[in-house]
Design a protein around this motif. Structure first.
Motif, PDB file in Angstrom:
ATOM      1  N   PHE A 103       0.839  -1.207   0.000  1.00 32.38           N
ATOM      2  CA  PHE A 103       0.000   0.000   0.000  1.00 32.38           C
ATOM      3  C   PHE A 103       0.873   1.256   0.000  1.00 32.38           C
ATOM      4  O   PHE A 103       0.513   2.280  -0.580  1.00 32.38           O
ATOM      5  N   ALA A 104       2.033   1.174   0.665  1.00 35.62           N
ATOM      6  CA  ALA A 104       2.935   2.329   0.709  1.00 35.62           C
ATOM      7  C   ALA A 104       3.725   2.478  -0.605  1.00 35.62           C
ATOM      8  O   ALA A 104       3.679   3.537  -1.235  1.00 35.62           O
ATOM      9  N   TYR A 105       4.412   1.412  -1.023  1.00 30.85           N
ATOM     10  CA  TYR A 105       5.307   1.525  -2.183  1.00 30.85           C
ATOM     11  C   TYR A 105       4.569   1.526  -3.525  1.00 30.85           C
ATOM     12  O   TYR A 105       4.812   2.380  -4.366  1.00 30.85           O
ATOM     13  N   GLN A 106       3.676   0.516  -3.709  1.00 31.65           N
ATOM     14  CA  GLN A 106       3.002   0.466  -5.009  1.00 31.65           C
ATOM     15  C   GLN A 106       1.801   1.422  -5.036  1.00 31.65           C
ATOM     16  O   GLN A 106       1.490   1.990  -6.073  1.00 31.65           O
ATOM     17  N   GLY A 107       1.162   1.612  -3.877  1.00 32.30           N
ATOM     18  CA  GLY A 107       0.037   2.554  -3.803  1.00 32.30           C
ATOM     19  C   GLY A 107       0.540   3.988  -3.899  1.00 32.30           C
ATOM     20  O   GLY A 107       0.422   4.634  -4.945  1.00 32.30           O
ATOM     21  N   ALA A 108       1.141   4.469  -2.814  1.00 35.13           N
ATOM     22  CA  ALA A 108       1.600   5.866  -2.803  1.00 35.13           C
ATOM     23  C   ALA A 108       2.798   6.084  -3.722  1.00 35.13           C
ATOM     24  O   ALA A 108       2.864   7.068  -4.457  1.00 35.13           O
ATOM     25  N   GLY A 109       3.746   5.152  -3.713  1.00 41.22           N
ATOM     26  CA  GLY A 109       4.984   5.338  -4.471  1.00 41.22           C
ATOM     27  C   GLY A 109       4.790   5.239  -5.977  1.00 41.22           C
ATOM     28  O   GLY A 109       5.281   6.061  -6.733  1.00 41.22           O
ATOM     29  N   ARG A 110       4.053   4.210  -6.412  1.00 34.22           N
ATOM     30  CA  ARG A 110       3.884   3.972  -7.857  1.00 34.22           C
ATOM     31  C   ARG A 110       2.516   4.413  -8.377  1.00 34.22           C
ATOM     32  O   ARG A 110       2.153   4.104  -9.520  1.00 34.22           O
ATOM     33  N   ASN A 111       1.731   5.032  -7.499  1.00 31.98           N
ATOM     34  CA  ASN A 111       0.409   5.573  -7.888  1.00 31.98           C
ATOM     35  C   ASN A 111      -0.601   4.538  -8.379  1.00 31.98           C
ATOM     36  O   ASN A 111      -1.418   4.834  -9.254  1.00 31.98           O
ATOM     37  N   ILE A 112      -0.563   3.345  -7.835  1.00 37.12           N
ATOM     38  CA  ILE A 112      -1.618   2.367  -8.163  1.00 37.12           C
ATOM     39  C   ILE A 112      -2.779   2.635  -7.195  1.00 37.12           C
ATOM     40  O   ILE A 112      -2.557   2.849  -5.997  1.00 37.12           O
ATOM     41  N   ALA A 113      -4.014   2.631  -7.737  1.00 36.80           N
ATOM     42  CA  ALA A 113      -5.179   2.947  -6.884  1.00 36.80           C
ATOM     43  C   ALA A 113      -5.259   1.980  -5.699  1.00 36.80           C
ATOM     44  O   ALA A 113      -5.151   0.760  -5.876  1.00 36.80           O
ATOM     45  N   ILE A 114      -5.453   2.557  -4.514  1.00 33.23           N
ATOM     46  CA  ILE A 114      -5.514   1.758  -3.286  1.00 33.23           C
ATOM     47  C   ILE A 114      -6.615   0.692  -3.374  1.00 33.23           C
ATOM     48  O   ILE A 114      -6.438  -0.439  -2.918  1.00 33.23           O
ATOM     49  N   GLU A 115      -7.755   1.055  -4.009  1.00 33.60           N
ATOM     50  CA  GLU A 115      -8.874   0.098  -4.115  1.00 33.60           C
ATOM     51  C   GLU A 115      -8.453  -1.142  -4.897  1.00 33.60           C
ATOM     52  O   GLU A 115      -8.898  -2.248  -4.603  1.00 33.60           O
ATOM     53  N   LYS A 116      -7.606  -0.945  -5.911  1.00 31.61           N
ATOM     54  CA  LYS A 116      -7.133  -2.089  -6.718  1.00 31.61           C
ATOM     55  C   LYS A 116      -6.288  -3.027  -5.835  1.00 31.61           C
ATOM     56  O   LYS A 116      -6.424  -4.242  -5.901  1.00 31.61           O
ATOM     57  N   ILE A 117      -5.435  -2.429  -5.008  1.00 30.10           N
ATOM     58  CA  ILE A 117      -4.581  -3.247  -4.133  1.00 30.10           C
ATOM     59  C   ILE A 117      -5.451  -3.954  -3.091  1.00 30.10           C
ATOM     60  O   ILE A 117      -5.242  -5.131  -2.797  1.00 30.10           O
ATOM     61  N   GLU A 118      -6.461  -3.225  -2.595  1.00 30.22           N
ATOM     62  CA  GLU A 118      -7.370  -3.851  -1.615  1.00 30.22           C
ATOM     63  C   GLU A 118      -8.082  -5.062  -2.218  1.00 30.22           C
ATOM     64  O   GLU A 118      -8.205  -6.102  -1.577  1.00 30.22           O
ATOM     65  N   GLN A 119      -8.525  -4.905  -3.480  1.00 29.31           N
ATOM     66  CA  GLN A 119      -9.222  -6.021  -4.146  1.00 29.31           C
ATOM     67  C   GLN A 119      -8.302  -7.223  -4.302  1.00 29.31           C
ATOM     68  O   GLN A 119      -8.690  -8.361  -4.033  1.00 29.31           O
ATOM     69  N   LEU A 120      -7.082  -6.954  -4.751  1.00 35.77           N
ATOM     70  CA  LEU A 120      -6.117  -8.037  -4.951  1.00 35.77           C
ATOM     71  C   LEU A 120      -5.792  -8.704  -3.616  1.00 35.77           C
ATOM     72  O   LEU A 120      -5.734  -9.935  -3.510  1.00 35.77           O
ATOM     73  N   ASN A 121      -5.610  -7.877  -2.598  1.00 36.24           N
ATOM     74  CA  ASN A 121      -5.289  -8.403  -1.274  1.00 36.24           C
ATOM     75  C   ASN A 121      -6.422  -9.288  -0.759  1.00 36.24           C
ATOM     76  O   ASN A 121      -6.191 -10.384  -0.238  1.00 36.24           O
TER      77      ASN A 121
END
Ligand code: TMP
Length: 205
Positions: A103-121
């Motif tokens: 959430f920190a590196y790919q979310g904030a760092g690489r600008n991937i939408a947090i919701e996308k990471i939440e779904q994958l997680n």
């Protein structure tokens, strides 16, 4: 058999995770607890291979989405083959980074939408989560000073200061949103002070 506890250590580069992961493991062992220490990316043979891909700089740029998917491929192997079996045996697992890093590196760092990471997680791990997360937090300038003289820098360590500022802010936001799970430790203090603080977190788990 009582399930063991799952403890994760987070923070951006240069905050002293490596020295403190060992301290956490030793403190728990001194209490008679069986401890497994591990790390992400990595932790199992397949996940360690994926780690190498993640940290290597290829001529072909690694896309943020590729980074995210590789991280979760490794994480799934790690959770199912190492972390969950150890916890089921009553061992405590201490892990150097886990999903908050994404959430920190790919979310904030690489600008991937947090919701996308939440779904994958959610798809990959469901409700599986650490019992305690210790965030080592220090101003980026201080952390940068510490890594400057280290070995050859990997693909992430070569990023600019702004990247790490975003990571730091995101970690602090995650900590604020999850007060029941998070302990923020001021990593700008001396090692002795940091470890006294960490010991207090462990006493309360
Ligand atoms: P390490 O320095 O803690 O061994 O981690 C290697 C790098 O991997 C570090 O720069 C942070 C990065 N990373 C991510 O970008 N996302 C993640 O989810 C994890 C676990 C690590």
């Amino acid at each position: 058999m009582t399930r063991g506890k799952f403890i994760t250590l987070e923070g951006s580069e240069g905050v002293g995770k490596s020295s403190n992961i060992q301290f956490i493991a030793n403190t728990l062992k001194a209490l008679g607890i069986a401890v497994v220490t591990t790390r992400e990316p990595g932790g199992t043979p397949i996940a360690e291979e994926i780690r190498q891909i993640l940290l290597t700089e290829y001529e072909e740029p690694t896309l943020p989405e590729t980074e995210l998917l590789l991280l979760y491929a490794g994480r799934k192997q790690h959770v199912e083959h190492l972390i969950k079996p150890a916890l089921a045996l009553g061992k405590w697992v201490v892990c150097d980074r886990f999903f908050d890093a994404t959430f920190a590196y790919q979310g904030a760092g690489r600008n991937i939408a947090i919701e996308k990471i939440e779904q994958l997680n959610q798809w990959a791990l469901g409700e599986f989560s650490p019992d305690l997360t210790i965030l080592l937090d220090a101003p980026v300038d201080i952390a940068f000073e510490r890594i400057k003289h280290e070995r050859k820098l990997d693909r992430f360590e070569k990023e600019k200061k702004e990247f790490f500022e975003k990571i730091r802010m995101q970690y602090l936001r995650i900590a604020q949103k999850n007060p029941h799970r998070y302990h923020v430790v001021d990593a700008a203090k001396t090692l002795v002070e940091v470890q006294t603080e960490i010991k207090k977190c462990l006493d309360n788990i």
